[in-house]
Enzyme design. Structure first.
Site, PDB file in Angstrom:
ATOM      1  N   THR A 144       3.690   3.891  -2.731  1.00  0.00           N
ATOM      2  CA  THR A 144       3.167   3.169  -1.565  1.00  0.00           C
ATOM      3  C   THR A 144       1.688   3.473  -1.363  1.00  0.00           C
ATOM      4  O   THR A 144       1.245   4.608  -1.595  1.00  0.00           O
ATOM      5  CB  THR A 144       3.954   3.542  -0.291  1.00  0.00           C
ATOM      6  OG1 THR A 144       3.329   2.917   0.825  1.00  0.00           O
ATOM      7  CG2 THR A 144       4.003   5.034  -0.038  1.00  0.00           C
ATOM      8  N   SER A 179       4.011   8.867   7.750  1.00  0.00           N
ATOM      9  CA  SER A 179       5.413   8.959   8.203  1.00  0.00           C
ATOM     10  C   SER A 179       6.133   9.838   7.189  1.00  0.00           C
ATOM     11  O   SER A 179       5.621  10.069   6.077  1.00  0.00           O
ATOM     12  CB  SER A 179       6.085   7.577   8.238  1.00  0.00           C
ATOM     13  OG  SER A 179       6.443   7.169   6.924  1.00  0.00           O
ATOM     14  N   TYR A 181       8.758   9.042   5.540  1.00  0.00           N
ATOM     15  CA  TYR A 181       9.009   8.189   4.364  1.00  0.00           C
ATOM     16  C   TYR A 181       7.796   8.210   3.428  1.00  0.00           C
ATOM     17  O   TYR A 181       7.930   8.436   2.228  1.00  0.00           O
ATOM     18  CB  TYR A 181       9.319   6.744   4.801  1.00  0.00           C
ATOM     19  CG  TYR A 181       8.913   5.750   3.751  1.00  0.00           C
ATOM     20  CD1 TYR A 181       9.629   5.639   2.562  1.00  0.00           C
ATOM     21  CD2 TYR A 181       7.749   4.979   3.900  1.00  0.00           C
ATOM     22  CE1 TYR A 181       9.217   4.773   1.560  1.00  0.00           C
ATOM     23  CE2 TYR A 181       7.334   4.109   2.910  1.00  0.00           C
ATOM     24  CZ  TYR A 181       8.069   4.019   1.741  1.00  0.00           C
ATOM     25  OH  TYR A 181       7.653   3.180   0.743  1.00  0.00           O
ATOM     26  N   HIS A 182       6.614   7.955   3.987  1.00  0.00           N
ATOM     27  CA  HIS A 182       5.418   7.926   3.143  1.00  0.00           C
ATOM     28  C   HIS A 182       5.178   9.296   2.504  1.00  0.00           C
ATOM     29  O   HIS A 182       4.731   9.391   1.364  1.00  0.00           O
ATOM     30  CB  HIS A 182       4.193   7.497   3.962  1.00  0.00           C
ATOM     31  CG  HIS A 182       4.194   6.048   4.354  1.00  0.00           C
ATOM     32  ND1 HIS A 182       4.619   5.604   5.586  1.00  0.00           N
ATOM     33  CD2 HIS A 182       3.826   4.922   3.672  1.00  0.00           C
ATOM     34  CE1 HIS A 182       4.509   4.275   5.651  1.00  0.00           C
ATOM     35  NE2 HIS A 182       4.039   3.836   4.509  1.00  0.00           N
ATOM     36  N   LYS A 185       7.024   9.783  -0.655  1.00  0.00           N
ATOM     37  CA  LYS A 185       6.414   9.076  -1.789  1.00  0.00           C
ATOM     38  C   LYS A 185       5.231   9.879  -2.339  1.00  0.00           C
ATOM     39  O   LYS A 185       4.895   9.770  -3.524  1.00  0.00           O
ATOM     40  CB  LYS A 185       5.955   7.687  -1.360  1.00  0.00           C
ATOM     41  CG  LYS A 185       7.100   6.741  -1.030  1.00  0.00           C
ATOM     42  CD  LYS A 185       7.545   5.921  -2.238  1.00  0.00           C
ATOM     43  CE  LYS A 185       8.688   4.997  -1.915  1.00  0.00           C
ATOM     44  NZ  LYS A 185       9.149   4.198  -3.019  1.00  0.00           N
ATOM     45  N   GLN A 208       2.214   0.487  -3.688  1.00  0.00           N
ATOM     46  CA  GLN A 208       2.265  -0.875  -3.171  1.00  0.00           C
ATOM     47  C   GLN A 208       1.988  -0.923  -1.668  1.00  0.00           C
ATOM     48  O   GLN A 208       2.384  -0.031  -0.924  1.00  0.00           O
ATOM     49  CB  GLN A 208       3.656  -1.434  -3.463  1.00  0.00           C
ATOM     50  CG  GLN A 208       3.828  -2.874  -3.087  1.00  0.00           C
ATOM     51  CD  GLN A 208       5.159  -3.433  -3.547  1.00  0.00           C
ATOM     52  OE1 GLN A 208       5.224  -4.277  -4.427  1.00  0.00           O
ATOM     53  NE2 GLN A 208       6.230  -2.970  -2.948  1.00  0.00           N
ATOM     54  N   ARG A 241       8.068  -9.896  10.087  1.00  0.00           N
ATOM     55  CA  ARG A 241       8.441  -9.858  11.505  1.00  0.00           C
ATOM     56  C   ARG A 241       7.676 -10.922  12.298  1.00  0.00           C
ATOM     57  O   ARG A 241       8.255 -11.641  13.108  1.00  0.00           O
ATOM     58  CB  ARG A 241       8.130  -8.467  12.083  1.00  0.00           C
ATOM     59  CG  ARG A 241       9.225  -7.462  11.813  1.00  0.00           C
ATOM     60  CD  ARG A 241       8.782  -6.035  12.080  1.00  0.00           C
ATOM     61  NE  ARG A 241       8.289  -5.736  13.412  1.00  0.00           N
ATOM     62  CZ  ARG A 241       9.044  -5.656  14.520  1.00  0.00           C
ATOM     63  NH1 ARG A 241      10.341  -5.898  14.438  1.00  0.00           N
ATOM     64  NH2 ARG A 241       8.505  -5.334  15.694  1.00  0.00           N
ATOM     65  N   THR A 253       4.098  -8.908  18.002  1.00  0.00           N
ATOM     66  CA  THR A 253       4.007  -7.513  18.458  1.00  0.00           C
ATOM     67  C   THR A 253       2.922  -6.757  17.703  1.00  0.00           C
ATOM     68  O   THR A 253       3.192  -6.086  16.706  1.00  0.00           O
ATOM     69  CB  THR A 253       5.365  -6.809  18.248  1.00  0.00           C
ATOM     70  OG1 THR A 253       5.752  -7.030  16.864  1.00  0.00           O
ATOM     71  CG2 THR A 253       6.446  -7.352  19.150  1.00  0.00           C
TER      72      THR A 253
HETATM   73  N1  USQ Z   1       2.848  -3.142  12.780  1.00  0.00           N
HETATM   74  C1  USQ Z   1       2.518  -3.855  13.932  1.00  0.00           C
HETATM   75  N2  USQ Z   1       3.493  -4.598  14.520  1.00  0.00           N
HETATM   76  C2  USQ Z   1       4.757  -4.686  14.025  1.00  0.00           C
HETATM   77  C3  USQ Z   1       5.091  -3.968  12.855  1.00  0.00           C
HETATM   78  C4  USQ Z   1       4.117  -3.196  12.260  1.00  0.00           C
HETATM   79  O1  USQ Z   1       1.369  -3.819  14.409  1.00  0.00           O
HETATM   80  O2  USQ Z   1       5.585  -5.371  14.630  1.00  0.00           O
HETATM   81  C5  USQ Z   1       1.808  -2.353  12.090  1.00  0.00           C
HETATM   82  C6  USQ Z   1       2.190  -0.918  11.797  1.00  0.00           C
HETATM   83  O3  USQ Z   1       1.911  -0.082  12.886  1.00  0.00           O
HETATM   84  C7  USQ Z   1       1.338  -0.621  10.565  1.00  0.00           C
HETATM   85  C8  USQ Z   1       1.251  -1.955   9.856  1.00  0.00           C
HETATM   86  O4  USQ Z   1       1.609  -2.944  10.809  1.00  0.00           O
HETATM   87  O5  USQ Z   1       0.049  -0.256  10.955  1.00  0.00           O
HETATM   88  C9  USQ Z   1       2.172  -2.057   8.652  1.00  0.00           C
HETATM   89  O6  USQ Z   1       3.470  -1.771   9.101  1.00  0.00           O
HETATM   90  P1  USQ Z   1       4.773  -2.221   8.264  1.00  0.00           P
HETATM   91  O7  USQ Z   1       5.967  -1.904   9.092  1.00  0.00           O
HETATM   92  O8  USQ Z   1       4.619  -3.601   7.764  1.00  0.00           O
HETATM   93  O9  USQ Z   1       4.637  -1.302   6.981  1.00  0.00           O
HETATM   94  P2  USQ Z   1       4.932   0.241   6.742  1.00  0.00           P
HETATM   95  O10 USQ Z   1       5.757   0.871   7.788  1.00  0.00           O
HETATM   96  O11 USQ Z   1       3.629   0.911   6.464  1.00  0.00           O
HETATM   97  O12 USQ Z   1       5.814   0.198   5.439  1.00  0.00           O
HETATM   98  C10 USQ Z   1       5.902  -0.941   4.597  1.00  0.00           C
HETATM   99  C11 USQ Z   1       7.164  -0.809   3.767  1.00  0.00           C
HETATM  100  C12 USQ Z   1       7.047   0.439   2.890  1.00  0.00           C
HETATM  101  C13 USQ Z   1       5.770   0.355   2.064  1.00  0.00           C
HETATM  102  C14 USQ Z   1       4.574   0.194   2.974  1.00  0.00           C
HETATM  103  C15 USQ Z   1       3.254   0.026   2.267  1.00  0.00           C
HETATM  104  O13 USQ Z   1       8.305  -0.711   4.608  1.00  0.00           O
HETATM  105  O14 USQ Z   1       8.196   0.544   2.065  1.00  0.00           O
HETATM  106  O15 USQ Z   1       5.618   1.522   1.329  1.00  0.00           O
HETATM  107  O16 USQ Z   1       4.766  -1.004   3.767  1.00  0.00           O
HETATM  108  S1  USQ Z   1       1.909   0.703   3.186  1.00  0.00           S
HETATM  109  O17 USQ Z   1       1.914   0.135   4.546  1.00  0.00           O
HETATM  110  O18 USQ Z   1       0.672   0.372   2.485  1.00  0.00           O
HETATM  111  O19 USQ Z   1       2.126   2.131   3.261  1.00  0.00           O
END
Ligand code: USQ
Length: 384
Positions: A144, A179, A181-182, A185, A208, A241, A253
């Site tokens: 990630t 997090s 999770y991260h 990784k 990714q 979402r 959101t």
């Molecule tokens: N976010 C919002 N509103 C929402 C959902 C999320 O503002 O309703 C924000 C989060 O706070 C974050 C960003 O959008 O800053 C990305 O959140 P996300 O839930 O799309 O992604 P994340 O939790 O970081 O995880 C997802 C995948 C994970 C992958 C990662 C890549 O679930 O498996 O590793 O994206 S990365 O984000 O580059 O770490």
């Protein structure tokens, strides 16, 4: 190529399995039904109904003529995994079998221990199975971009050349995940790098960014082959979402200030990237890292794009700023390098209005299945 795909039922796993079998590869998928069980436990089923993995494989074979073999079991169960390696003799293994959701990993002790155990033990098991059966087997692990966090300097692809007190050294790029999770990784990456140096295994780590998308060329043959598409606060990623929220008339959101910037990619590009990594394997002993995304956006950018695409379809999309349930920088520098996969030939899809509108229309077909109570975030990072 004989490819073993661990985590073959998830959002990316099933799409990858169909795609590779379509390319003529011999694909066996392994799955333990974690994601489906967790969705049942948390009462957050995906937007589109998905047949079980055996049914999906049968539907795919009936419609396309291509076969995906299914093995139900857990990559954390070493005798099970070793037996599959012995019988199937993979030339490459794609490791998607990790718990992928940041909010899930931050829910509580049970989910934290599950994420740690599942993600690290599965990786250790794959490494040992490779050593026990075929050291030449190329291990492609889904990483990630989140391992890097948001440093105030450019993010390189895996490594950083450092000059310190007059001497130079290349080390793994410093990690600062946001997090648990991260963090797993980051830890599995360290473990893979270790075994590359010690045993000479060959590894590609695909760092990714968040993925969006509803279907792939293969799943278009039959709606029942679509990827598992979550839009809830735990397993849904931000753009997926927002698409559902836009269709349901729920204000998008945006967490906090919305300046959080990440590298996004279309699910079709995930498949292309994994294929490129497989066709151009890492060398023995090499821990190769690619940053896997097409373009960067802030959360505010995404919300505006969805709003704009929705307007032309007659959707009145509102944007709402809500308190950020996570602890993360909301305004920051973000400049990650991502040339490795492009240099291997990746031709990314870019997030334009037609793509957004196509996805919105597809979601709209299942409008009546959207459950509004699954939208607001329930998991908070901070100690209350
Ligand atoms: N976010 C919002 N509103 C929402 C959902 C999320 O503002 O309703 C924000 C989060 O706070 C974050 C960003 O959008 O800053 C990305 O959140 P996300 O839930 O799309 O992604 P994340 O939790 O970081 O995880 C997802 C995948 C994970 C992958 C990662 C890549 O679930 O498996 O590793 O994206 S990365 O984000 O580059 O770490």
């Amino acid at each position: 190529m004989r490819i073993l795909l661990l985590g073959g039922d998830g959002y990316l796993g099933w799409a990858t399995a169909m795609y590779l079998s379509h390319q003529g590869d011999e694909v066996t998928v392994v799955y333990n039904y974690f994601r489906r069980r967790a969705c049942l436990e948390l009462d957050c089923e995906p937007l589109f109904p998905v047949p079980n993995l055996h049914r999906r494989a049968a539907l795919w074979e009936a419609g396309s003529g291509f076969k995906v073999k299914v093995q139900i079991g857990d990559a954390c169960d070493y005798p099970f995994l070793q037996d599959i390696f012995r019988r199937f003799q993979p030339e490459a293994v794609v490791h998607y079998a990790e718990q992928p959701a940041a909010p899930y990993s931050m829910m509580g002790h049970k989910e934290a221990i599950f994420t740690l155990t599942n993600n690290l033990v599965s990786t250790a098991n794959v490494i040992h199975a490779v050593k026990a059966t075929n050291l030449d087997c190329h291990l492609v692990k889904l990483g990630t971009m989140g391992v890097y966090g948001t440093p105030n300097i450019d993010i390189e692809e895996g490594y950083l050349e450092v000059e310190h007190k007059g001497r130079k050294h290349t080390c793994l790029y410093p990690k600062a995940p946001g997090s648990l999770y991260h963090l797993t990784k980051a830890q599995d990456g360290d473990m893979l790098y270790f075994y590359c140096r010690i045993w000479g295994i060959r590894v590609t780590d695909l760092n990714q960014g968040p993925v969006y998308g509803i279907d792939t060329d293969e799943s278009r043959q039959d709606d029942r082959l679509a990827p598992i598409f979550n839009y809830d606060d735990i397993f849904g990623t931000v753009l997926n979402r927002f698409l559902v929220q836009a269709v349901a008339g729920i204000p998008l959101t945006v967490y906090g200030q919305g300046g959080q910037t990440r590298g996004y990619l279309n699910i079709r590009d995930t498949l292309a990237c994994v294929e490129l990594a497989l066709r151009h394997p890492a060398n023995p002993g090499q821990y190769r890292v690619f940053n896997q995304f097409a373009e960067t956006f802030s959360v505010n950018d995404l919300a505006k794009k969805v709003q704009d695409a929705g307007r032309d379809l007659g959707l009145e999309v509102r944007i709402q700023t809500i308190p950020n349930p996570r602890q993360e920088a909301e305004q920051h520098y973000y400049q990650p390098v991502h040339t490795g996969l492009l240099s291997l030939g990746l031709e990314p899809h870019y997030l334009d209005k037609p793509i957004l509108q196509e996805m919105l229309l597809k979601v709209a077909q299942s409008r009546e299945r959207i459950r509004r109570e699954l939208i607001m975030p329930r998991v908070h990072w901070e100690v209350k």
